[in-house]
Design a protein around this motif. Structure first.
Motif, short mmCIF file in Angstrom:
data_model
loop_
_atom_site.label_atom_id
_atom_site.label_comp_id
_atom_site.label_asym_id
_atom_site.label_seq_id
_atom_site.Cartn_x
_atom_site.Cartn_y
_atom_site.Cartn_z
N THR A 258 9.39 26.14 -32.14
CA THR A 258 8.40 25.48 -32.18
C THR A 258 8.38 24.44 -33.33
O THR A 258 7.96 23.47 -33.27
CB THR A 258 7.20 27.11 -32.40
N GLU A 259 8.92 25.38 -34.69
CA GLU A 259 8.96 24.36 -35.59
C GLU A 259 9.58 22.31 -34.68
O GLU A 259 8.99 21.31 -35.75
CB GLU A 259 9.84 24.86 -36.36
N PHE A 260 10.52 22.75 -34.30
CA PHE A 260 10.76 21.56 -33.77
C PHE A 260 10.19 20.67 -33.20
O PHE A 260 10.60 19.91 -32.93
CB PHE A 260 12.78 22.50 -32.39
N ASN A 261 8.93 21.39 -32.00
CA ASN A 261 8.55 20.26 -31.48
C ASN A 261 7.67 19.92 -32.50
O ASN A 261 6.98 19.28 -31.93
CB ASN A 261 8.04 21.27 -30.75
N GLU A 262 6.82 20.51 -32.89
CA GLU A 262 6.35 20.14 -34.68
C GLU A 262 6.66 19.05 -34.96
O GLU A 262 5.75 17.46 -35.44
CB GLU A 262 5.50 21.24 -35.64
N VAL A 263 7.78 19.13 -35.63
CA VAL A 263 8.52 18.06 -36.53
C VAL A 263 8.50 16.66 -36.12
O VAL A 263 8.20 15.60 -36.11
CB VAL A 263 9.80 18.44 -36.81
N ASN A 264 9.50 17.04 -34.26
CA ASN A 264 9.23 15.69 -33.29
C ASN A 264 7.65 15.28 -33.19
O ASN A 264 8.05 13.35 -33.21
CB ASN A 264 9.82 16.36 -32.38
N LYS A 265 6.58 16.06 -33.21
CA LYS A 265 5.54 15.43 -32.87
C LYS A 265 4.54 14.39 -34.25
O LYS A 265 4.71 13.57 -33.97
CB LYS A 265 4.48 16.84 -32.68
N LYS A 266 5.39 15.51 -35.29
CA LYS A 266 5.26 14.80 -36.62
C LYS A 266 6.52 12.58 -37.09
O LYS A 266 5.45 11.74 -37.07
CB LYS A 266 5.68 15.38 -38.05
N TYR A 267 7.53 13.25 -36.17
CA TYR A 267 7.66 12.29 -36.50
C TYR A 267 7.56 11.24 -35.77
O TYR A 267 7.30 9.81 -36.28
CB TYR A 267 9.38 12.33 -35.78
N GLN A 268 6.99 11.59 -34.01
CA GLN A 268 6.59 10.45 -32.93
C GLN A 268 5.08 9.45 -33.84
O GLN A 268 5.00 8.36 -33.73
CB GLN A 268 6.36 10.73 -32.20
N GLU A 269 4.64 10.23 -34.62
CA GLU A 269 3.59 9.82 -35.16
C GLU A 269 3.86 9.30 -36.72
O GLU A 269 3.48 8.04 -36.12
CB GLU A 269 2.78 10.83 -35.54
N GLY A 270 4.93 9.56 -36.82
CA GLY A 270 5.01 8.18 -38.27
C GLY A 270 5.65 7.21 -37.41
O GLY A 270 5.20 5.88 -38.39
N LEU A 271 6.35 7.57 -36.96
CA LEU A 271 7.05 6.58 -35.69
C LEU A 271 5.77 5.76 -34.82
O LEU A 271 5.60 4.43 -35.57
CB LEU A 271 8.00 6.15 -34.25
N LEU A 272 5.45 5.61 -34.71
CA LEU A 272 3.26 4.30 -34.35
C LEU A 272 2.38 4.25 -35.12
O LEU A 272 2.65 3.45 -35.32
CB LEU A 272 2.17 6.11 -33.71
N LEU A 273 2.93 5.21 -36.70
CA LEU A 273 1.99 4.49 -38.03
C LEU A 273 2.68 3.24 -37.99
O LEU A 273 1.55 2.58 -38.23
CB LEU A 273 1.71 6.03 -38.81
N HIS A 274 4.32 3.49 -38.42
CA HIS A 274 4.44 2.47 -38.64
C HIS A 274 4.63 0.95 -37.72
O HIS A 274 3.94 -0.53 -37.44
CB HIS A 274 5.98 2.30 -38.30
N GLU A 275 4.97 1.47 -35.90
CA GLU A 275 4.69 0.33 -34.80
C GLU A 275 3.37 -0.13 -35.34
O GLU A 275 3.19 -1.38 -33.89
CB GLU A 275 5.32 1.07 -33.92
N GLN A 276 1.79 0.60 -35.02
CA GLN A 276 1.08 0.25 -34.21
C GLN A 276 0.28 -0.35 -35.31
O GLN A 276 -1.01 -1.73 -35.77
CB GLN A 276 0.08 1.17 -33.97
#
Length: 176
Positions: free
Chosen positions: A77-95
């Motif tokens: 659960t924690e792993f999936n949450e952290v990956n969701k946040k990492y993906q959001e961070g990448l989108l924040l940078h890319e978009q």
């Protein structure tokens, strides 16, 4: 095998976190950024694959320690949450073209909970395997003890039987 799988999860998750840091360090270098992003995503896949194998291995070996299974679920659960946040961070940078400080602030410290959770999983798997090993040693010791006592009884009965046979033979010889 459970220990190896849990440690592999631990190592691969730590590698994933390191790849995230490499992504942050290379925001301004598109080639390196994409290279580290690919490595980062491969680590996510690798950890998920190892989790799948660990859970299946535990089922096939009948390790049914509910606390351990709960620990694994917590990590997942924690792993999936952290990956969701990492993906959001990448989108924040890319978009939004967010800079490294903004993205880092968004994800700062999010790897702590899954790191603690995976450490607990590794520790609890060690404990479960140690308990199973101890139980197996006790069973083997009991079996060996039982065999030795049974063998000793057979030897004693054999000696008694031989004594009685010899005594009977000698008694018959003396009577003739």
């Amino acid at each position: 095998k459970s220990i190896d799988l849990s440690r592999s999860i631990q190592v691969n998750f730590k590698t994933q976190v390191q790849e995230w840091k490499n992504i942050l360090l290379n925001f301004n270098n598109p080639d390196k950024y994409h290279s580290y992003k690919d490595k980062f995503e491969k680590q996510i896949h690798k950890v998920n694959e190892l989790l799948f194998h660990l859970k299946n291995h535990l089922k096939t070996t009948h390790i049914e320690d509910q606390a351990l299974l709960d620990n694994i679920q917590t990590f997942e659960t924690e792993f999936n949450e952290v990956n969701k946040k990492y993906q959001e961070g990448l989108l924040l940078h890319e978009q939004s073209n967010a800079n490294v400080e903004e993205v880092n602030k968004y994800v700062h410290g999010i790897d702590r909970k899954p790191t603690e959770a995976v450490n607990i999983v590794v520790e609890n798997i060690h404990k479960s395997v140690d308990l199973i090993s101890q139980h197996n040693i006790e069973k083997k010791t009991y079996t060996i003890s039982t065999i030795l006592w049974f063998s000793l009884i057979i030897i004693i009965l054999n000696i008694i039987l031989r004594y009685l046979i010899i005594k009977d033979i000698l008694s018959s010889v003396n009577q003739t």
